[in-house]
Design a protein around this motif. Structure first.
Motif, PDB file in Angstrom:
ATOM      1  N   CYS A 110     -35.443  24.170   4.244  1.00 16.27           N
ATOM      2  CA  CYS A 110     -35.458  25.161   3.120  1.00 16.27           C
ATOM      3  C   CYS A 110     -34.779  26.340   3.954  1.00 16.27           C
ATOM      4  O   CYS A 110     -33.989  27.272   3.210  1.00 16.27           O
ATOM      5  N   PRO A 111     -34.983  26.662   5.244  1.00 12.17           N
ATOM      6  CA  PRO A 111     -34.680  27.859   5.767  1.00 12.17           C
ATOM      7  C   PRO A 111     -32.985  27.839   5.722  1.00 12.17           C
ATOM      8  O   PRO A 111     -32.183  28.915   5.261  1.00 12.17           O
ATOM      9  N   SER A 112     -32.441  26.931   6.084  1.00 11.80           N
ATOM     10  CA  SER A 112     -30.974  26.765   6.191  1.00 11.80           C
ATOM     11  C   SER A 112     -30.344  26.559   4.871  1.00 11.80           C
ATOM     12  O   SER A 112     -29.340  27.405   4.404  1.00 11.80           O
ATOM     13  N   VAL A 113     -30.902  26.141   3.924  1.00 14.80           N
ATOM     14  CA  VAL A 113     -30.462  25.956   2.500  1.00 14.80           C
ATOM     15  C   VAL A 113     -30.494  27.435   1.752  1.00 14.80           C
ATOM     16  O   VAL A 113     -29.591  27.882   1.443  1.00 14.80           O
ATOM     17  N   TYR A 114     -31.639  28.035   2.164  1.00 18.74           N
ATOM     18  CA  TYR A 114     -31.787  29.278   1.469  1.00 18.74           C
ATOM     19  C   TYR A 114     -30.612  30.273   2.077  1.00 18.74           C
ATOM     20  O   TYR A 114     -30.202  31.222   1.370  1.00 18.74           O
ATOM     21  N   ALA A 115     -30.546  30.155   3.282  1.00 19.85           N
ATOM     22  CA  ALA A 115     -29.538  31.052   4.155  1.00 19.85           C
ATOM     23  C   ALA A 115     -28.217  30.810   3.814  1.00 19.85           C
ATOM     24  O   ALA A 115     -27.157  31.648   3.478  1.00 19.85           O
ATOM     25  N   GLN A 116     -27.677  29.399   3.847  1.00 18.87           N
ATOM     26  CA  GLN A 116     -26.207  28.929   4.044  1.00 18.87           C
ATOM     27  C   GLN A 116     -25.884  28.120   2.556  1.00 18.87           C
ATOM     28  O   GLN A 116     -24.419  28.004   2.454  1.00 18.87           O
ATOM     29  N   GLY A 117     -26.872  27.757   1.981  1.00 19.91           N
ATOM     30  CA  GLY A 117     -26.554  27.001   0.686  1.00 19.91           C
ATOM     31  C   GLY A 117     -26.426  25.553   0.989  1.00 19.91           C
ATOM     32  O   GLY A 117     -26.150  24.405   0.105  1.00 19.91           O
ATOM     33  N   VAL A 131     -25.715  40.348   9.909  1.00 17.99           N
ATOM     34  CA  VAL A 131     -24.161  40.253  10.070  1.00 17.99           C
ATOM     35  C   VAL A 131     -23.844  39.035   9.763  1.00 17.99           C
ATOM     36  O   VAL A 131     -22.752  38.700   8.990  1.00 17.99           O
ATOM     37  N   ARG A 132     -24.754  37.754  10.241  1.00 18.18           N
ATOM     38  CA  ARG A 132     -24.159  36.374   9.971  1.00 18.18           C
ATOM     39  C   ARG A 132     -24.367  36.302   8.641  1.00 18.18           C
ATOM     40  O   ARG A 132     -23.578  35.628   7.983  1.00 18.18           O
ATOM     41  N   GLN A 133     -25.713  36.859   7.953  1.00 18.22           N
ATOM     42  CA  GLN A 133     -25.893  36.369   6.597  1.00 18.22           C
ATOM     43  C   GLN A 133     -24.750  36.874   5.573  1.00 18.22           C
ATOM     44  O   GLN A 133     -24.777  36.599   4.603  1.00 18.22           O
ATOM     45  N   ALA A 134     -23.914  37.983   6.154  1.00 19.02           N
ATOM     46  CA  ALA A 134     -22.987  38.484   5.216  1.00 19.02           C
ATOM     47  C   ALA A 134     -21.940  37.518   5.031  1.00 19.02           C
ATOM     48  O   ALA A 134     -21.012  37.618   4.335  1.00 19.02           O
ATOM     49  N   THR A 135     -21.619  36.509   5.962  1.00 21.54           N
ATOM     50  CA  THR A 135     -20.602  35.581   5.984  1.00 21.54           C
ATOM     51  C   THR A 135     -21.096  34.552   4.894  1.00 21.54           C
ATOM     52  O   THR A 135     -20.401  33.488   4.805  1.00 21.54           O
ATOM     53  N   CYS A 136     -22.371  34.271   4.653  1.00 28.16           N
ATOM     54  CA  CYS A 136     -22.947  33.461   3.755  1.00 28.16           C
ATOM     55  C   CYS A 136     -22.718  33.738   2.446  1.00 28.16           C
ATOM     56  O   CYS A 136     -23.872  34.449   2.025  1.00 28.16           O
ATOM     57  N   LEU A 137     -21.917  33.482   1.611  1.00 30.94           N
ATOM     58  CA  LEU A 137     -21.986  34.057   0.198  1.00 30.94           C
ATOM     59  C   LEU A 137     -22.417  33.106  -0.943  1.00 30.94           C
ATOM     60  O   LEU A 137     -23.007  33.432  -2.025  1.00 30.94           O
ATOM     61  N   ASP A 138     -22.461  31.888  -0.493  1.00 31.39           N
ATOM     62  CA  ASP A 138     -23.031  30.740  -1.531  1.00 31.39           C
ATOM     63  C   ASP A 138     -24.470  30.429  -1.295  1.00 31.39           C
ATOM     64  O   ASP A 138     -24.764  29.434  -0.685  1.00 31.39           O
ATOM     65  N   ARG A 139     -25.491  31.217  -1.862  1.00 34.52           N
ATOM     66  CA  ARG A 139     -26.613  30.975  -1.475  1.00 34.52           C
ATOM     67  C   ARG A 139     -27.421  30.690  -2.704  1.00 34.52           C
ATOM     68  O   ARG A 139     -27.249  31.550  -3.880  1.00 34.52           O
ATOM     69  N   PRO A 140     -28.384  29.572  -3.020  1.00 32.72           N
ATOM     70  CA  PRO A 140     -29.112  29.165  -4.199  1.00 32.72           C
ATOM     71  C   PRO A 140     -30.080  29.719  -4.866  1.00 32.72           C
ATOM     72  O   PRO A 140     -30.521  29.649  -5.775  1.00 32.72           O
TER      73      PRO A 140
END
Length: 510
Positions: free
Chosen positions: A346-353, A267-276
């Motif tokens: 890495c976890p935060s960058v991968y998930a949220q950018g 659910v939360r991941q669906a709100t994070c659209l800009d992932r690198p």
């Protein structure tokens, strides 16, 4: 007369104080820097996600006054967030128990818990590292611990998110402290002749399961440390010793996977659209690590670190004599430290950018301070070994003996440099911020205005729309986020549900 005064000052400047006296001064200096941070806690108030996570527990406490029912409500909250938002199975339980649910005045306990856990865990961790592993003295342990804690507490990127705002502080600072404690317990269980080993192993495993459901950055760090620890044993031929670190690493990895695959994570991941992506994550993480290094290594930081040189050098020499260790390849140590810092992002960058909010960066900073102090010991040991191989081979031992004491004149010079280096950075020093807010009355004013809001909200009916005035002051270490002019904002809705009113509107600034 002038000559007599000059001679007196010269005599005083050359007077020595021992390593024990220096230790007392360093510990007292750290304690003095913490006192304002604890004193200002009486003015602390909940905000933002504090209301979100504790709506149910607050309501249950108001209705029943039963601790057992509150704990059941905290479990319900954890289940809800596991399925509906962030996917963590442990953290929401503790966040639902923020002290303010039992009365807003109790919210002052949050900084006592977070600062207290950070101090206790680092004292334990440095005791194992300096005293037990590196064979340092009690004074060296206390000096390195106090200086490290001074840097952690006073130069933290965000004190409000690290100590005062329960939702961010407990979730990251306290669980980071738990990780340090678990690492120490793991080391303890591997020592010969440990009593109550099955019981302690059960406690370690249970606590590791809890820790794995706290936050992604701490869990990922724990996995890396445990698996690296186990791999180190394997490479050194101690296969039996590698079992426990590998086991704890796998337990933590299992919890991490549960978090990642939870319905709430999707659910939360669906709100994070800009992932690198993977490559982008590595590039951004390394870049952010170097950027944070640059921000953290300002002149005042170096001056504070200089105070640790005598203890670090003495520890390095004692370990050299005890083990014959030669401190090889310091550059590889730097690379390893940087890689660990980058991996934490890495976890935060991968998930949220991006690397995350200050509460995440605080954890990276805690680890950075430990790494820097360890590297200080390592590089000083390496330098002393290099000198040993020259015709000045007796110099390292002489320096160690010389560093066991200091003159009052040398201390005065250091204090002057300390104050000069502090001046450009004083606005970023947490203890000074707290002391300033106490002295100028802003902390008390903020408290009065927050109490007035609480009284207004608790007196309102369940259908009332309450209009609140903005805070006239926002003390840096206390204020996190205010409400919004719109009643539809999530923060306003959470606070309205928490206080059981129809809605909350914040007046526009005039």
């Amino acid at each position: 007369m002038l000559m007599k005064l000059k001679n007196k000052f010269a005599e005083l400047a050359e007077r020595r104080f021992s390593e024990k006296q220096r230790t007392v001064l360093i510990v007292l200096a750290f304690a003095a820097s913490v006192l304002p941070l604890l004193a200002i806690s009486v003015y602390n108030h909940p905000s933002a996600d504090d209301f979100n996570y504790s709506v149910l527990t607050h309501q249950v406490w108001q209705e029943t006054g039963s601790v057992l029912q509150v704990l059941k409500a905290a479990v319900e909250t954890a289940v809800y967030y596991f399925n509906e938002w962030e996917g963590l199975y442990a953290a929401p339980f503790f966040l639902a128990l923020q002290p303010g649910i039992f009365g807003e005045a109790a919210y002052m306990l949050t900084p006592w818990m977070t600062i207290g856990s950070l101090i206790a865990a680092n004292l334990l961790f440095f005791h194992v590292l300096v005293r037990k592993i590196l064979k340092g003295t009690k004074s060296q342990w206390l000096q390195l611990s106090a200086i490290g804690l001074f840097l952690m507490v006073n130069l933290l990127p965000s004190a409000v998110e690290g100590f005062y705002w329960h939702n961010g502080a407990f979730k990251y600072t306290t669980f980071h402290a738990l990780l340090l404690a678990l690492l120490c317990l793991t080391w303890h269980l591997e020592q010969p002749g440990v009593r109550w080993k099955p019981f302690k192993l059960a406690v370690l495993t249970a606590a590791t399961v809890v820790l794995a459901g706290c936050n992604h950055v701490t869990t990922f760090l724990g996995i890396l440390l445990y698996l690296s620890w186990g791999a180190g044993y394997l490479l050194s031929g101690e296969k039996k010793k590698s079992i426990l670190p590998f086991l704890m690493g796998l337990v933590m990895a299992a919890g991490f996977i549960v978090n990642l695959t939870a319905p709430g994570t999707a659910v939360r991941q669906a709100t994070c659209l800009d992932r690198p992506g993977v490559i982008g994550t590595i590039v951004i993480s390394v870049s952010d690590t170097l950027r944070y290094y640059k921000e953290w290594m300002h002149p005042f930081f170096w001056v504070c670190l200089a105070a640790a040189v005598p203890a670090a050098y003495g520890t390095a020499r004692r370990f050299r004599r005890a083990s014959g260790f030669s401190y090889p390849c310091p550059l590889l140590v730097v690379i390893g430290m940087t890689a660990l810092q980058a991996a934490m992002h890495c976890p935060s960058v991968y998930a949220q950018g991006f690397s995350g909010n200050y509460r995440l960066i605080n954890v990276s900073y805690y680890v950075f301070i430990i790494q820097v102090l360890f590297f200080l010991v390592y590089i000083l040991g390496w330098l002393s070994v290099k000198v040993e191989k020259t015709r000045f081979s007796q110099l390292p031992d002489r320096l160690e003996q010389r560093m066991s004491w200091m003159t009052w004149g040398g201390a005065a010079v250091y204090l002057l440099v300390f104050v000069v280096a502090l001046y450009p950075s004083y606005e970023n020093v947490s203890g000074i911020n707290a002391l300033t807010s106490l002295a100028n009355g802003k902390a008390a004013q903020y408290d009065r205005e927050a109490d007035a809001r609480t009284e207004l909200l608790t007196a309102a009916g369940e259908d009332d729309i309450v209009e609140l005035e903005p805070f006239s002051v926002t003390p840096k270490v206390l204020f996190f986020e205010d409400l919004d002019p719109s009643a539809d904002n999530w923060k306003n809705q959470a606070a309205a549900e928490y206080y059981d009113v129809g809605g909350i509107i914040l007046e526009e600034d005039k």
